[in-house]
Scaffold this active site. Sequence first.
Site, mmCIF file in Angstrom:
data_model
loop_
_atom_site.group_PDB
_atom_site.id
_atom_site.type_symbol
_atom_site.label_atom_id
_atom_site.label_comp_id
_atom_site.label_asym_id
_atom_site.label_seq_id
_atom_site.Cartn_x
_atom_site.Cartn_y
_atom_site.Cartn_z
ATOM 1 N N HIS A 184 0.870 -1.181 0.000
ATOM 2 C CA HIS A 184 0.000 0.000 0.000
ATOM 3 C C HIS A 184 0.903 1.226 0.000
ATOM 4 C CE1 HIS A 184 -3.603 2.345 0.709
ATOM 5 N NE2 HIS A 184 -3.075 2.888 1.788
ATOM 6 N N ASP A 310 -11.156 -2.993 -3.922
ATOM 7 C CA ASP A 310 -10.793 -2.411 -2.628
ATOM 8 C C ASP A 310 -11.974 -2.526 -1.654
ATOM 9 O OD1 ASP A 310 -9.100 -1.257 -0.762
ATOM 10 O OD2 ASP A 310 -9.706 0.778 -1.239
#
Length: 437
Positions: A184, A310
């Site tokens: 991330h 997501d």
Amino acid sequence: MTAERPLLFTNARLIDPASGKEERGGVLVQDGLIQDVGPYVAVATDAEVVDCGGQVLAPGLIDMRAFIGEPGAAHRETLKSAGEAAAAGGVTTIMSMPDTNPVLDDPAIIDFVMRRARDTSIVNVRPAAALTKGLKGEEMAEIGLLREAGAVAFTDGDRSVTNAQVMRRALTYARDFDALIVHHVEDPDLVGTGVMNEGEFAARLGLPGIPREAETVMLERDIRLVRLTGGRYHAAMISCADSAEIMRDAKSRGLPVTCGVSINNLALNENDIGDYRTFLKLSPPLRHEDDRQAMIEALVDGTIDVIVSDHNPQDVETKRLPFSEAENGAVGLETLLSAALRLVHSNGVPIAKLLRAMSTRPAEILGLPGGRLQRGAPADLIVFDPDAPYVLDKRQLRSLSKNTPFDEARLQGQVTATMVAGRIVFDRLNVSREANV
């Protein structure tokens, strides 16, 4: 126990994103595999026949980023409810994130999740293991043992590993196992107290902004560490034009790097936040329209490899708060395909290229056998009408949490059937055999 009869899908618009081939024809399924595919399919007389009515038949979607609450937060989402939502959205394989309770940093917990998913989920669930112990970013997890236990990738979910030495060691160690590091890319120190994209719109709303550099600085560092170590690296989600340029340059130099983008950053921009809509508080944040267009261009030219949902379920207590205090995240499994088809209808993105980013490329990156419409491939398939219009009602979502950014949105494109390993798990086509759910 008698063998299941063959199932023949006919009158379909076949799209194989692996080859780019598109044609009218059918698919014969038996024993969980595609036995034949094409305009002329030879089949025994005992086969069940399903008329697709000219709708698209393609490989099932593979979502490389979905947060599931089980174990530890089953009130947000269970493996069962996530599977039902995925099947309704055409997703046949989920890569689940490791930020559960306990964290997926132990082979025994990986084994538990895999067994639990086999027992309760109607789609494939492939767990990603923690990159660092406890997701603390301090000590590398046991990558070798976790990979043996069944982990398909290593990530700290929505947390970034800020310690460059830890990341270097992880990439070096993972290289020896041909393991994939998924990161991330967001520097928490640069994010600071920011809650949305930094710029004029944030200033007008009176909200602290997150600069694009929070993403690009972390991404630049990671690319340099990949060049140093040679480890396989995947940037989980990029969201701005500068990040696309960084990835484009890294790929041109032959580095073993890939990247994804959230469907939210492809279909929405910062203006959609409107009057402080907390369902659109996301990480990475929704960016300027110029960045959204840059993401679409990067998808079309192949710089961006995959599109992810997501999927991040949040309950009412964490979302019904002032924008600055609300948690990041939105559900997305059920709307992934419909939202992605906006790019086909409004931006002219070829549908085969879109499906490639949601099936073929994830399969290739994770080393999975799906993502192709070919003989011998797993019968993980979807049938969908790319033009079917509907208005999304969050109350009808199969996810336990309802925090969708597309509530009351007009969408175009709807899944009519989903098959996993030769079993119909979602059905609007009224396939005659009983769905094994």
